[in-house]
Design a protein around this motif. Structure first.
Motif, PDB file in Angstrom:
ATOM      1  N   ALA A   7       2.666   4.017  -4.592  1.00  0.00           N
ATOM      2  CA  ALA A   7       3.759   3.778  -3.645  1.00  0.00           C
ATOM      3  C   ALA A   7       4.478   5.080  -3.306  1.00  0.00           C
ATOM      4  N   THR A  21      -6.599  10.748 -10.831  1.00  0.00           N
ATOM      5  CA  THR A  21      -6.430  10.722  -9.376  1.00  0.00           C
ATOM      6  C   THR A  21      -5.015  11.140  -8.972  1.00  0.00           C
ATOM      7  N   GLY A  71      -0.688   7.691   0.280  1.00  0.00           N
ATOM      8  CA  GLY A  71      -1.228   6.466  -0.313  1.00  0.00           C
ATOM      9  C   GLY A  71      -1.663   6.759  -1.730  1.00  0.00           C
ATOM     10  N   THR A 114     -10.422   2.298  -4.357  1.00  0.00           N
ATOM     11  CA  THR A 114     -11.812   2.747  -4.424  1.00  0.00           C
ATOM     12  C   THR A 114     -12.768   1.665  -3.902  1.00  0.00           C
ATOM     13  N   HIS A 142       2.407   5.429   5.649  1.00  0.00           N
ATOM     14  CA  HIS A 142       2.249   4.946   4.275  1.00  0.00           C
ATOM     15  C   HIS A 142       1.099   3.940   4.255  1.00  0.00           C
TER      16      HIS A 142
HETATM   17  P1  ADP Z   1      -7.573   4.701  -9.437  1.00  0.00           P
HETATM   18  O1  ADP Z   1      -6.334   5.430  -9.077  1.00  0.00           O
HETATM   19  O2  ADP Z   1      -7.431   3.792 -10.597  1.00  0.00           O
HETATM   20  O3  ADP Z   1      -8.806   5.494  -9.387  1.00  0.00           O
HETATM   21  P2  ADP Z   1      -7.671   3.615  -6.842  1.00  0.00           P
HETATM   22  O4  ADP Z   1      -7.519   4.933  -6.207  1.00  0.00           O
HETATM   23  O5  ADP Z   1      -8.733   2.735  -6.381  1.00  0.00           O
HETATM   24  O6  ADP Z   1      -7.883   3.706  -8.332  1.00  0.00           O
HETATM   25  O7  ADP Z   1      -6.268   2.911  -6.844  1.00  0.00           O
HETATM   26  C1  ADP Z   1      -6.010   1.733  -6.138  1.00  0.00           C
HETATM   27  C2  ADP Z   1      -4.676   1.177  -6.513  1.00  0.00           C
HETATM   28  O8  ADP Z   1      -3.643   2.127  -6.240  1.00  0.00           O
HETATM   29  C3  ADP Z   1      -4.286  -0.026  -5.707  1.00  0.00           C
HETATM   30  O9  ADP Z   1      -4.886  -1.185  -6.227  1.00  0.00           O
HETATM   31  C4  ADP Z   1      -2.768  -0.019  -5.863  1.00  0.00           C
HETATM   32  O10 ADP Z   1      -2.371  -0.563  -7.094  1.00  0.00           O
HETATM   33  C5  ADP Z   1      -2.456   1.438  -5.889  1.00  0.00           C
HETATM   34  N1  ADP Z   1      -2.009   1.869  -4.558  1.00  0.00           N
HETATM   35  C6  ADP Z   1      -2.724   2.503  -3.612  1.00  0.00           C
HETATM   36  N2  ADP Z   1      -1.981   2.773  -2.541  1.00  0.00           N
HETATM   37  C7  ADP Z   1      -0.732   2.292  -2.783  1.00  0.00           C
HETATM   38  C8  ADP Z   1       0.501   2.243  -2.069  1.00  0.00           C
HETATM   39  N3  ADP Z   1       0.643   2.772  -0.868  1.00  0.00           N
HETATM   40  N4  ADP Z   1       1.556   1.633  -2.662  1.00  0.00           N
HETATM   41  C9  ADP Z   1       1.446   1.094  -3.892  1.00  0.00           C
HETATM   42  N5  ADP Z   1       0.327   1.121  -4.621  1.00  0.00           N
HETATM   43  C10 ADP Z   1      -0.757   1.702  -4.082  1.00  0.00           C
END
Ligand code: ADP
Length: 547
Positions: A308, A526, A305, A331, A326
């Protein structure tokens, strides 16, 4: 009429208290920062958490105080999660990959009173010291023998624990008391703090444990060994430190060794059945599997996760009998929203059709509501066709941001749902498809193209190891898609070859106009591909028709 049942406030420490008794022999395996591997049961961990709580109290930490961590996945980091929240304080995990500017901002914004740091990251603190609060105390997460030389005034973790009692009289708190704080990576503007509560954390742990738990593989001794590559320094390692003790799973903590080779050998020796992380770490592991000629001996499941999971990656794992789960979340959702545990009818499908499902972002967890809306906020049907902005609601979703009125005011819509910034569709069976982050969608001639779709199609070509699709300015079409790609070997496929390869899945106008080969793609803190940095790197790039 009211029910006549007790109300016991949900508390994080009760998870470890439970595990210390009921799952006493399960626990933590840690690759320490200095390389040694240590083992510690949940029972031993609970006793040490009691000592740590006494140490924190002796340092004057009071309920509500923020206590920061800057650390790898290891047993001391895990202990901090429980001891800090157990005494009513707030565990503020800091991502060491953030920029200096962001780190200074969040330590000051959170007003941290103490920071617990792994030796690896001490130089980061030393460099920032003059910008950090004057009264910030620093504790190095090491024993006496492994204390590093440093110009900073520091305490030793084990020194603080020495002589402390293992039994702590945990205070009973309102279950809505804040327990931990994690800042978003702030790709736009300053990072914002998601402030999780005891209640949200325990409910999230139940959710992860009940939905993902039963699907986890066991080794020949019946043990569930999970390796969180996802860091404890970002969104609580997807809730694993709380879910694992409940279900009696062991956590194999990799410490600083996150490259493919280190992960492979740790997984192999510790008989890891399930490993959790973002797609980029799996690229390293898959490379090592290829080198070794086999997968780690017990690996049977990966949870992917954070961004994508490319279909080509899912297929590689599945072909070696590693189930891919998947998942999607963020956050602000603690972070799990959906999971990829498949219903039985999907598991019976032929390979290709099964992969069609695995590629989707799974179905929602119980406790998470999803809706998609159009530009005017009107709900769209869950028919697999309608696309809209994705909103979420649930007990583990933020209601606002820590000490940030402006961002909090904008977080929820009129119905009280949180806007994810993702664009998605949902089908009749509840399967979610993330089309894109709204800001990454490519707009060409008034129509949208999903960058995730383009990347998936390009990466299904054997010559492409990794790639990002972005929109570049075009006077006639507004934006046009191009690929920025990392080659898998010496022979780089030409643009025409790639377009032919991708043609089956797209209308002609959706295909990329250019491919730029790079050695590697820039990553965010991240571990995701940073399209923001990529766009900056390509600031002088001109579409082929304009160049
Ligand atoms: P950041 O990476 O900005 O710290 P997050 O970890 O909160 O923030 O990221 C969340 C975002 O990551 C989601 O809103 C989405 O856009 C993307 N994301 C998370 N998991 C998936 C997934 N399996 N497929 C596509 N996009 C994903």
């Amino acid at each position: 009429m009211q029910g006549m049942m007790m109300h016991r406030p949900l508390s994080i420490i009760s998870i470890l208290e439970f595990a210390a008794e009921a799952n006493a022999r399960a626990g933590l395996v840690t690759v320490e920062t200095h390389g040694e591997v240590t083992r510690q049961s949940y029972r031993e961990t609970y006793a040490r958490v009691g000592q740590l709580a006494h140490a924190l109290s002796a340092m004057g930490i009071k309920p509500g105080d923020r206590v920061a961590t800057l650390a790898w996945n290891n047993r001391r980091h895990f202990e901090l999660y429980y001891a800090i929240s157990g005494i009513g304080a707030v565990c503020h995990t800091i991502n060491p990959r953030l920029s200096a500017e962001q780190m200074i901002y969040i330590v000051n914004h959170a007003a941290d009173r103490v920071i617990f740091v792994d030796a690896t990251f001490l130089p980061i603190l030393a460099a920032l010291k003059e910008h950090l609060p004057d009264d910030l105390r620093i504790v190095v997460m090491a024993d006496h023998d492994h204390m590093p030389d440093t110009p900073l005034e520091v305490f030793c973790y084990e020194g603080l624990m020495d002589g402390q009692k293992t039994v702590y009289d945990w205070p009973e708190m309102d279950e809505n008391t804040a327990a931990s704080l994690c800042y978003t990576s702030g790709t736009t503007g300053n990072p914002k703090g998601a402030l999780y509560s005891h209640r949200s954390t325990v409910l999230h742990a139940f959710m992860v444990g009940t939905i993902l738990g039963p699907a986890l593989p066991r080794d020949e001794m019946g043990k569930t060994n999970i390796l969180p590559v996802v860091p404890l320094f970002h969104v609580n390692a997807w809730g694993l430190p709380y879910a694992a003790p409940i279900i009696g799973a062991n956590l194999i903590m990799p410490g600083p060794g996150l490259d493919g080779e280190s992960l492979w050998s740790l997984m192999d020796t510790e008989k890891v059945g399930s490993a959790w992380g973002v797609p980029t770490v799996w690229m390293g592991l898959l490379g090592e599997i290829e080198k070794q000629g086999r997968k780690p001996v017990a690996l049977a499941d990966v949870v992917i996760g954070g961004s994508a999971a490319p279909r080509s990656m899912i297929e590689k794992f599945e072909k070696m009998d590693v189930n891919v789960n998947h998942a999607w979340g963020m956050t602000e959702m603690s972070p799990i929203g959906t999971h990829g545990v498949m219903p039985p009818e999907v598991n019976q499908l032929p390979f290709e059709e099964r992969m069609d499902y695995k590629q989707l972002q799974g179905r929602r967890c119980f406790g998470v509501d999803l809706k998609i809306v159009d530009e005017d906020g009107n709900r769209q049907p869950h028919d697999g066709k309608a696309i809209g902005e994705l909103y979420v609601r649930g007990n583990s979703v933020v209601s606002g941001y820590f000490n940030n009125e402006e961002a909090s005011e904008k977080a929820l819509d009129a119905e009280g749902w949180f806007g994810t910034g993702d664009v998605a569709s949902i089908n009749e069976d509840g399967f979610l498809t993330i089309q894109d982050r709204a800001k990454d969608l490519i707009k060409s001639g008034g129509e949208w193209i999903s960058s995730i779709d383009l990347e998936n199609a390009a990466m299904s070509h054997a010559g492409v190891a990794n790639c990002a699709a972005i929109g570049v300015a075009h006077p006639k079409w507004d934006e046009r898609p191009i690929l920025v790609a990392v080659a898998a070997g010496e022979d780089k496929p030409s643009l025409d070859v790639l377009r032919d390869h991708m043609a089956a899945h797209f209308a002609k106008w959706q295909l990329p106009d250019d491919v730029i080969w790079v050695e590697e793609l820039p990553l965010t803190a991240t571990g995701k591909v940073s399209k923001l940095n990529l766009r900056k790197q390509l600031a002088d790039y001109k579409h082929p028709e304009l160049a």
